[in-house]
Design a protein around this motif. Structure first.
Motif, mmCIF file in Angstrom:
data_model
loop_
_atom_site.group_PDB
_atom_site.id
_atom_site.type_symbol
_atom_site.label_atom_id
_atom_site.label_comp_id
_atom_site.label_asym_id
_atom_site.label_seq_id
_atom_site.Cartn_x
_atom_site.Cartn_y
_atom_site.Cartn_z
ATOM 1 N N UNK A 10 0.846 -1.190 0.000
ATOM 2 C CA UNK A 10 0.000 0.000 0.000
ATOM 3 C C UNK A 10 0.879 1.236 0.000
ATOM 4 N N UNK A 11 0.359 2.352 -0.560
ATOM 5 C CA UNK A 11 1.248 3.474 -0.861
ATOM 6 C C UNK A 11 1.785 4.198 0.365
ATOM 7 N N UNK A 12 1.075 4.167 1.503
ATOM 8 C CA UNK A 12 1.577 4.950 2.637
ATOM 9 C C UNK A 12 1.878 4.123 3.879
ATOM 10 N N UNK A 199 -16.873 9.104 2.542
ATOM 11 C CA UNK A 199 -15.827 9.893 1.890
ATOM 12 C C UNK A 199 -14.461 9.344 2.289
ATOM 13 N N UNK A 200 -13.665 8.975 1.283
ATOM 14 C CA UNK A 200 -12.326 8.437 1.518
ATOM 15 C C UNK A 200 -11.262 9.278 0.835
ATOM 16 N N UNK A 201 -10.786 10.301 1.524
ATOM 17 C CA UNK A 201 -9.766 11.192 0.934
ATOM 18 C C UNK A 201 -8.438 11.104 1.675
ATOM 19 N N UNK A 202 -8.350 10.222 2.660
ATOM 20 C CA UNK A 202 -7.161 10.133 3.498
ATOM 21 C C UNK A 202 -5.919 9.775 2.670
ATOM 22 N N UNK A 203 -4.904 10.641 2.765
ATOM 23 C CA UNK A 203 -3.605 10.441 2.106
ATOM 24 C C UNK A 203 -3.711 10.311 0.579
ATOM 25 N N UNK A 204 -4.709 10.941 -0.006
ATOM 26 C CA UNK A 204 -4.894 10.849 -1.463
ATOM 27 C C UNK A 204 -4.043 11.884 -2.184
ATOM 28 N N UNK A 205 -3.571 11.497 -3.381
ATOM 29 C CA UNK A 205 -2.590 12.329 -4.086
ATOM 30 C C UNK A 205 -3.169 13.641 -4.588
ATOM 31 N N UNK A 215 2.239 12.015 1.487
ATOM 32 C CA UNK A 215 0.923 11.610 1.987
ATOM 33 C C UNK A 215 0.796 11.703 3.501
ATOM 34 N N UNK A 216 1.944 11.647 4.215
ATOM 35 C CA UNK A 216 1.902 11.669 5.676
ATOM 36 C C UNK A 216 1.957 13.085 6.245
ATOM 37 N N UNK A 219 -2.129 16.424 7.105
ATOM 38 C CA UNK A 219 -3.238 16.271 8.045
ATOM 39 C C UNK A 219 -4.111 17.522 8.133
ATOM 40 N N UNK A 220 -3.470 18.685 8.247
ATOM 41 C CA UNK A 220 -4.245 19.922 8.412
ATOM 42 C C UNK A 220 -5.177 20.147 7.220
ATOM 43 N N UNK A 221 -4.627 19.973 6.015
ATOM 44 C CA UNK A 221 -5.434 20.172 4.802
ATOM 45 C C UNK A 221 -6.572 19.152 4.726
ATOM 46 N N UNK A 222 -6.252 17.901 5.096
ATOM 47 C CA UNK A 222 -7.260 16.838 5.033
ATOM 48 C C UNK A 222 -8.411 17.111 5.996
ATOM 49 N N UNK A 223 -8.088 17.565 7.197
ATOM 50 C CA UNK A 223 -9.146 17.813 8.183
ATOM 51 C C UNK A 223 -10.057 18.965 7.755
#
Length: 256
Positions: A10-12, A199-205, A215-216, A219-223
């Motif tokens: 897996x990528x991350x 919705x599944x956007x976690x660590x998406x490119x 990808x790691x 976090x701030x942008x994802x939240x």
């Protein structure tokens, strides 16, 4: 929904949890951080990932499902697979939800199997074949196209007797960055308001690549994006970082 990858590629987080003991330890952390669903993935679907047969998936899963069920009986388990045979195995081991990225397109027996098991079914928008899964398509109007796809597939599922359907717009699969940001803005228009939206956007490119980050490190942008989709009615967040998503969820509930 906390992600438990049993994959070496897996990528991350490839190779981190593909051992039974490590899988249980990671599940414990996900649950402690606030996960209510554990999504078990025996096969990576990142670009250029190793392709596994259903038999190889089942071998990789081993007794992880039954172990998690034994240790955490209150937790729901979804199984991330596009194979009907893997679903049947998972059903016998105790899974609660089918998470099929393929919308029944990569295994013609999937919808029938979903009907037989009577499990809730996560329907994701994706390109029609495994080989074209990540081919970028520029849609005329992504929201309209995803809803057309949902409408057709929902009708097929309902005709088969599958009534408990969750919709996933398929972030990270065959869509341009622009279209994915448009989907974020228009989540409220996806899925007709009748079915819960995952919705599944976690660590998406589409989030980290334009920012030049890893990808790691997003976090701030994802939240911020999680908050945006929650405000538009999203019901399930599929995430790697459960604790951070939980904070966002608590903030959202406090605002309501």
């Amino acid at each position: 929904m906390g992600i438990l990858n049993l994959t070496p590629d897996s990528f991350s987080d490839g190779g981190k949890f593909n051992d039974g003991k490590l899988a249980l330890e990671h599940t414990e952390k996900l649950v402690r951080d606030g996960a209510e669903i554990i999504d078990i993935g025996p096969q990576s679907t990142r670009p250029n990932a190793e392709f596994l047969s259903s038999e190889e998936e089942i071998n990789r899963i081993g007794n992880v499902i039954s172990q998690i069920k034994k240790e955490f009986p209150e937790i729901l388990i979804s199984l991330d697979t596009f194979y009907a045979e893997t679903v049947k195995f998972g059903y016998n081991e105790g899974i609660d939800i089918i998470n099929d990225i393929s919308g029944g397109q990569y295994d013609e027996k999937m919808f029938d199997t979903a009907a037989e098991t009577r499990l809730p079914y996560i329907l994701m928008h994706i390109n029609p074949s495994y080989d074209t899964m990540h081919d970028k398509i520029k849609f005329k109007d992504i929201t309209v196209e995803v809803n057309k796809y949902f409408s057709q597939k929902i009708n097929e599922l309902l005709q088969k007797g599958v009534k408990d359907i969750i919709l996933d717009p398929g972030f990270g699969f065959g869509k341009t960055v622009e279209d994915q940001m448009k989907m974020i803005d228009e989540v409220g228009y996806l899925g007709f308001g009748k079915f819960p939206l995952l919705i599944g956007i976690s660590r998406k490119s589409f989030i980290y690549k334009p920012l030049g980050k890893s990808p790691l490190d997003i976090n701030e942008e994802t939240q911020k994006l999680h908050m945006k989709v929650l405000e538009q009615g999203a019901k399930i967040l599929r995430v790697h970082d459960v604790a951070e998503a939980k904070k966002t969820l608590v903030q959202f509930l406090q605002k309501k």
